[in-house]
Design a protein around this motif. Structure first.
Motif, short mmCIF file in Angstrom:
data_model
loop_
_atom_site.label_atom_id
_atom_site.label_comp_id
_atom_site.label_asym_id
_atom_site.label_seq_id
_atom_site.Cartn_x
_atom_site.Cartn_y
_atom_site.Cartn_z
N GLU A 125 0.83 -1.21 0.00
CA GLU A 125 0.00 0.00 0.00
C GLU A 125 0.87 1.27 0.00
O GLU A 125 0.46 2.30 -0.54
N GLU A 133 2.01 1.71 -3.62
CA GLU A 133 0.90 2.26 -4.41
C GLU A 133 0.73 3.75 -4.14
O GLU A 133 0.51 4.54 -5.06
N ARG A 134 0.83 4.14 -2.89
CA ARG A 134 0.71 5.58 -2.57
C ARG A 134 1.83 6.39 -3.19
O ARG A 134 1.61 7.49 -3.70
N ARG A 145 3.36 5.70 -5.91
CA ARG A 145 3.06 5.78 -7.35
C ARG A 145 1.97 6.80 -7.64
O ARG A 145 1.98 7.45 -8.68
N GLU A 146 1.03 6.94 -6.71
CA GLU A 146 -0.03 7.95 -6.87
C GLU A 146 0.53 9.35 -6.64
O GLU A 146 0.18 10.29 -7.35
N ASP A 147 1.38 9.49 -5.63
CA ASP A 147 1.93 10.80 -5.28
C ASP A 147 3.00 11.28 -6.27
O ASP A 147 3.21 12.48 -6.43
N PRO A 180 3.55 10.31 -9.91
CA PRO A 180 3.30 9.64 -11.19
C PRO A 180 4.39 9.96 -12.21
O PRO A 180 5.07 10.99 -12.12
N CYS A 226 5.75 13.63 -13.48
CA CYS A 226 5.65 14.76 -12.55
C CYS A 226 7.05 15.28 -12.25
O CYS A 226 8.05 14.59 -12.40
N ARG A 236 7.19 16.83 -4.62
CA ARG A 236 6.58 17.09 -5.92
C ARG A 236 6.36 18.59 -6.07
O ARG A 236 5.94 19.27 -5.13
#
Length: 73
Positions: A7, A10-11, A13-15, A17, A20, A71
């Motif tokens: 998890e 996955e986070r 990868r979301e934060d 991408p 970016c 980011r």
């Protein structure tokens, strides 16, 4: 260092991408780009390393739990 839980990967990868932009905050490596260097994320691998195409040509990834970047939008 232990591999992060799925998890967390996955986070990441979301934060962070692909495509970016990020700024280096901290990296403990003699070959690290200077703090404040900007780059473009090219992916996050299965152990949580954020792979970045740094603007200065460096290819070191940001290691989960060891290094830090933010980011920028």
């Amino acid at each position: 260092m232990r591999t992060p839980r799925p998890e967390i990967i996955e986070r990441l990868r979301e934060d962070f991408p692909v495509g970016c932009r990020v700024e280096l905050i901290r990296m403990d490596d003699v070959q690290a780009p200077p703090i404040g260097t900007l780059g473009t994320v090219i992916g996050v691998d299965a152990i949580g390393t954020i792979h970045v195409d740094w603007d200065n040509g460096c290819g070191l990834g940001v290691a989960y739990g060891e290094d830090d970047c933010r980011r920028i939008d």
